[in-house]
Design a protein around this motif. Sequence first.
Motif, short mmCIF file in Angstrom:
data_model
loop_
_atom_site.label_atom_id
_atom_site.label_comp_id
_atom_site.label_asym_id
_atom_site.label_seq_id
_atom_site.Cartn_x
_atom_site.Cartn_y
_atom_site.Cartn_z
N GLY A 21 0.83 -1.20 0.00
CA GLY A 21 0.00 0.00 0.00
C GLY A 21 0.86 1.25 0.00
N GLN A 22 1.82 1.30 0.91
CA GLN A 22 2.64 2.52 1.08
C GLN A 22 3.43 2.88 -0.18
N ILE A 23 3.96 1.86 -0.88
CA ILE A 23 4.79 2.22 -2.07
C ILE A 23 3.93 2.67 -3.24
N VAL A 48 3.29 -10.58 -1.89
CA VAL A 48 3.17 -9.13 -2.10
C VAL A 48 1.70 -8.81 -2.26
N ASP A 49 1.22 -7.87 -1.43
CA ASP A 49 -0.20 -7.54 -1.40
C ASP A 49 -0.47 -6.13 -1.89
N THR A 50 -1.34 -6.03 -2.89
CA THR A 50 -1.67 -4.73 -3.45
C THR A 50 -3.19 -4.66 -3.65
N GLY A 53 -7.05 0.09 -5.25
CA GLY A 53 -7.15 1.38 -4.58
C GLY A 53 -5.86 1.91 -3.98
N TYR A 54 -4.71 1.26 -4.24
CA TYR A 54 -3.47 1.70 -3.59
C TYR A 54 -2.61 2.59 -4.50
N GLY A 55 -3.22 3.58 -5.08
CA GLY A 55 -2.44 4.56 -5.86
C GLY A 55 -1.66 3.89 -6.98
N TYR A 145 -11.74 -13.01 -0.10
CA TYR A 145 -12.46 -11.85 0.43
C TYR A 145 -11.58 -11.13 1.44
N SER A 146 -11.59 -9.81 1.39
CA SER A 146 -10.86 -9.01 2.37
C SER A 146 -11.87 -8.17 3.13
N GLY A 147 -11.91 -8.33 4.45
CA GLY A 147 -12.86 -7.55 5.23
C GLY A 147 -12.93 -8.01 6.66
N PRO A 195 -0.85 -5.61 10.56
CA PRO A 195 -0.36 -6.51 11.61
C PRO A 195 0.37 -5.82 12.75
N ILE A 196 0.93 -4.63 12.49
CA ILE A 196 1.59 -3.95 13.62
C ILE A 196 0.75 -2.74 14.07
N ALA A 197 -0.57 -2.87 13.85
CA ALA A 197 -1.51 -1.86 14.36
C ALA A 197 -1.15 -0.45 13.90
N ASN A 198 -0.71 -0.37 12.62
CA ASN A 198 -0.35 0.92 12.03
C ASN A 198 0.71 1.67 12.85
N ALA A 199 1.51 0.92 13.59
CA ALA A 199 2.56 1.53 14.42
C ALA A 199 1.98 2.69 15.24
N VAL A 254 3.20 -6.58 6.65
CA VAL A 254 3.49 -5.24 7.17
C VAL A 254 3.67 -4.29 5.99
N GLY A 255 3.02 -3.13 6.09
CA GLY A 255 3.16 -2.12 5.05
C GLY A 255 4.33 -1.21 5.37
N THR A 256 5.17 -0.97 4.39
CA THR A 256 6.27 -0.03 4.61
C THR A 256 6.79 0.55 3.30
N ALA A 257 7.27 1.78 3.41
CA ALA A 257 7.99 2.39 2.29
C ALA A 257 9.39 2.75 2.77
N ASN A 258 9.84 2.04 3.80
CA ASN A 258 11.12 2.37 4.42
C ASN A 258 11.99 1.11 4.43
N GLU A 260 14.85 0.41 5.75
CA GLU A 260 15.36 0.00 7.08
C GLU A 260 14.29 -0.76 7.86
N ASN A 261 13.08 -0.25 7.85
CA ASN A 261 11.99 -0.94 8.54
C ASN A 261 11.72 -2.30 7.92
N LEU A 262 11.77 -2.37 6.60
CA LEU A 262 11.57 -3.66 5.92
C LEU A 262 12.60 -4.68 6.42
N ARG A 264 14.41 -4.67 9.07
CA ARG A 264 14.22 -4.97 10.49
C ARG A 264 13.04 -5.94 10.67
N ASN A 265 11.95 -5.71 9.95
CA ASN A 265 10.79 -6.60 10.06
C ASN A 265 11.14 -8.02 9.60
N ILE A 266 11.97 -8.11 8.58
CA ILE A 266 12.39 -9.43 8.08
C ILE A 266 13.11 -10.19 9.20
N1 LIG Z 1 -7.70 -5.08 2.54
C1 LIG Z 1 -7.77 -3.92 3.16
O1 LIG Z 1 -8.83 -3.32 3.27
C2 LIG Z 1 -6.53 -3.39 3.78
C3 LIG Z 1 -6.58 -2.38 4.74
C4 LIG Z 1 -5.39 -1.96 5.34
C5 LIG Z 1 -4.21 -2.55 4.95
N2 LIG Z 1 -4.16 -3.51 3.99
C6 LIG Z 1 -2.90 -4.17 3.56
O2 LIG Z 1 -2.13 -4.45 4.71
C7 LIG Z 1 -0.85 -3.81 4.61
C8 LIG Z 1 -0.40 -3.42 5.99
O3 LIG Z 1 -1.36 -2.62 6.64
P1 LIG Z 1 -1.04 -1.14 7.12
O4 LIG Z 1 0.06 -0.58 6.33
O5 LIG Z 1 -2.34 -0.42 7.16
O6 LIG Z 1 -0.63 -1.35 8.66
P2 LIG Z 1 0.69 -1.91 9.39
O7 LIG Z 1 1.44 -2.82 8.50
O8 LIG Z 1 0.21 -2.43 10.70
O9 LIG Z 1 1.53 -0.59 9.69
C9 LIG Z 1 2.20 0.12 8.69
C10 LIG Z 1 2.89 1.31 9.31
O10 LIG Z 1 3.94 0.86 10.16
C11 LIG Z 1 5.15 1.53 9.85
N3 LIG Z 1 6.22 0.54 10.08
C12 LIG Z 1 6.52 -0.56 9.37
N4 LIG Z 1 7.52 -1.25 9.95
C13 LIG Z 1 7.86 -0.56 11.06
C14 LIG Z 1 8.83 -0.75 12.08
N5 LIG Z 1 9.64 -1.82 12.11
N6 LIG Z 1 8.91 0.18 13.08
C15 LIG Z 1 8.09 1.27 13.09
N7 LIG Z 1 7.15 1.50 12.15
C16 LIG Z 1 7.04 0.60 11.14
C17 LIG Z 1 5.03 1.95 8.42
O11 LIG Z 1 5.74 3.15 8.20
P3 LIG Z 1 7.03 3.20 7.21
O12 LIG Z 1 6.51 3.26 5.82
O13 LIG Z 1 7.72 4.43 7.66
O14 LIG Z 1 7.83 1.95 7.50
C18 LIG Z 1 3.53 2.21 8.28
O15 LIG Z 1 3.22 3.52 8.65
C19 LIG Z 1 -1.07 -2.65 3.64
O16 LIG Z 1 0.11 -2.22 3.01
C20 LIG Z 1 -2.03 -3.31 2.67
O17 LIG Z 1 -1.31 -4.13 1.78
C21 LIG Z 1 -5.32 -3.97 3.43
#
Ligand SMILES: NC(=O)c1ccc[n+]([C@@H]2O[C@H](COP(=O)([O-])OP(=O)(O)OC[C@H]3O[C@@H](n4cnc5c(N)ncnc54)[C@H](OP(=O)(O)O)[C@@H]3O)[C@@H](O)[C@H]2O)c1
Length: 297
Positions: A21-23, A48-50, A53-55, A145-147, A195-199, A254-258, A260-262, A264-266
Amino acid sequence: MQQRDFGTTGLRVSVLGLGAGQIGDARHSEDLAGTLMNRALDHGVTLVDTARGYGLSEQRIGRHLSWRRNDFILSSKGGYDAEGAQDWTPAAIRLGIEQALTRLRVDWIDIFHLHSCPLDVLRQDELLGALDDAVASGLIRVAAYSGENEALHWAVTSGRFGSVETSVNVADQWSARHVLPHARDAGLGVIAKRPIANAAWQYARRPTGQYAETYWERLGVLDLGSVRHAAGLEWDEFALRFAAYTPGVHSAIVGTANIENLERNIRLAQNGPLPLDVLTHIHAAWDAHGQDWGGEV
Ligand SMILES: NC(=O)c1ccc[n+]([C@@H]2O[C@H](COP(=O)([O-])OP(=O)(O)OC[C@H]3O[C@@H](n4cnc5c(N)ncnc54)[C@H](OP(=O)(O)O)[C@@H]3O)[C@@H](O)[C@H]2O)c1
């Protein structure tokens, strides 16, 4: 990186997936998007999940990742914004998949989700028929289904889907409690989103109007800081290991555009489940406070 069977779909996915999503955000450069996605695959991330609606996300996967199509499982979503079709119609599914294949520069999508449509839309037989047709013609491999909440519950018990994507994290345990056991019994693949509660822990003040707002509020109520601290874990490790090792979850995206975070998460995703006493505390906090909290879309 650990790979898991994705239910009984025949696919295998990495314990950490990439939320792309972020990229898709145009403020990030092409170079960053391409480097980050390829780095993920180089380290064994295979999901890889896209979504439509992700730009720029689908286009960027097409430009930077499609050349190594056999190295990853591709998940996308749609049902809306298909050129030449009304949203949530069989034509929107058919044309949406065809148009996504063009943007993604691939011949098939492994997992295609109906993206967050409500239950009354989801139950329409013609929509599900359009998904079945796409599977039969090889354009997608798994109808998904996603929801959240009652629509998710219906999807999992309907017998019409091979997998689901849903919110699973320390501040969002509804699906884990109410749906994942059924998904496991039915052999469905499960992707944990957010998965990381949007940090949300990173905000000192309530992030009003932002995606993380509800989780920020819930984390304050759950008050998990002391158990996390006593276990010697940073927030990201605490949150990621909880989601990635929740029973029934196959991949935590986990969504990231960083980069270093990627990276670290790995590393963190390979540290295994949280210790039992920490898990017990997280579950008890949910039992005490989270009973009325539904899944967040
Ligand atoms: N189906 C749907 O309706 C739906 C809805 C939401 C999400 N999604 C999917 O799920 C993916 C993940 O969800 P999400 O992005 O909403 O939530 P998330 O993965 O829980 O959190 C993403 C946030 O965490 C930050 N982050 C990542 N790794 C980190 C780390 N090690 N330390 C600190 N911050 C870190 C990212 O910022 P940085 O970019 O700075 O790393 C980003 O702001 C999305 O990309 C998308 O593919 C699907």
